[in-house]
Design a protein around this motif. Sequence first.
Motif, short mmCIF file in Angstrom:
data_model
loop_
_atom_site.label_atom_id
_atom_site.label_comp_id
_atom_site.label_asym_id
_atom_site.label_seq_id
_atom_site.Cartn_x
_atom_site.Cartn_y
_atom_site.Cartn_z
N VAL A 1 -9.65 -102.22 13.23
CA VAL A 1 -9.67 -103.74 12.69
C VAL A 1 -10.75 -104.43 13.25
O VAL A 1 -11.67 -105.03 12.52
N ALA A 2 -11.16 -104.36 14.68
CA ALA A 2 -12.46 -104.82 15.30
C ALA A 2 -13.79 -104.25 14.64
O ALA A 2 -14.73 -104.83 14.12
N MET A 3 -13.88 -102.98 14.27
CA MET A 3 -14.90 -102.56 13.90
C MET A 3 -15.18 -102.91 12.22
O MET A 3 -16.28 -103.33 11.81
N GLU B 1 -19.99 -101.36 -0.95
CA GLU B 1 -19.06 -100.48 -0.72
C GLU B 1 -18.70 -100.37 0.75
O GLU B 1 -17.29 -100.34 1.14
N ILE B 2 -19.52 -100.78 1.62
CA ILE B 2 -19.18 -101.00 3.25
C ILE B 2 -18.02 -102.02 3.21
O ILE B 2 -17.25 -101.91 4.02
N ARG B 3 -18.42 -103.16 2.52
CA ARG B 3 -17.41 -104.22 2.73
C ARG B 3 -16.00 -104.03 2.05
O ARG B 3 -15.07 -104.30 2.41
N ARG B 4 -16.01 -103.09 0.79
CA ARG B 4 -14.95 -102.67 0.44
C ARG B 4 -14.06 -101.75 1.01
O ARG B 4 -12.85 -101.95 1.55
N MET B 5 -14.62 -100.73 1.79
CA MET B 5 -14.24 -99.81 2.86
C MET B 5 -13.63 -100.64 4.04
O MET B 5 -12.38 -100.46 4.31
N ALA B 6 -14.45 -101.78 4.54
CA ALA B 6 -13.88 -102.37 5.61
C ALA B 6 -12.77 -103.43 5.35
O ALA B 6 -11.75 -103.20 6.15
N ASP C 1 -7.06 -104.11 5.88
CA ASP C 1 -5.68 -104.29 5.49
C ASP C 1 -4.66 -103.50 5.93
O ASP C 1 -3.59 -103.70 6.29
N ALA C 2 -5.05 -102.12 5.84
CA ALA C 2 -4.10 -101.03 6.22
C ALA C 2 -3.91 -100.88 7.66
O ALA C 2 -2.60 -100.80 8.06
N GLN C 3 -4.71 -100.86 8.45
CA GLN C 3 -4.59 -101.00 9.90
C GLN C 3 -3.70 -102.16 10.43
O GLN C 3 -3.18 -102.20 11.25
#
Length: 128
Positions: free
Chosen positions: A84-86, A98-103, A108-110
């Motif tokens: 989550v911190a990363m 794309e990075i923002r979408r993955m982050a 959300d999942a974590q």
Amino acid sequence: MRWKWTLTTGPITRFIVFATLSLALAACDGGGDPVRQALRDVSAANHAATVREGEVTTTVGTASGGTADEAYIARMIEHHRGAVAMADVALARSRDPEIRRMARAVKDAQTREIAEMQAWRPAAQPTP
């Protein structure tokens, strides 16, 4: 008297030049992309914490004096908080969609999994 320095191609000189260049390149590791550098920093910190605590498989049952299940939950919560911190760093600093979408997806999942693990309670142990 003046000293005249010349660069020769002897083995010692080649070694010194190679070592100097290697150190200079190592000092530049990750230069330029603050998101990648932040991700490396968090990853290195998490790895260092794991190394300090010892190998997970040998300490999982004794990490907090509890059961292996409790130790697993505690370590996984810590691991997920690192993710989550990363993700927060990537969301704060990256402009790549794309990075923002993955982050966002990772965060959300974590976060959801952290809540699930925090709600976990050990199953009642059967009495002998």
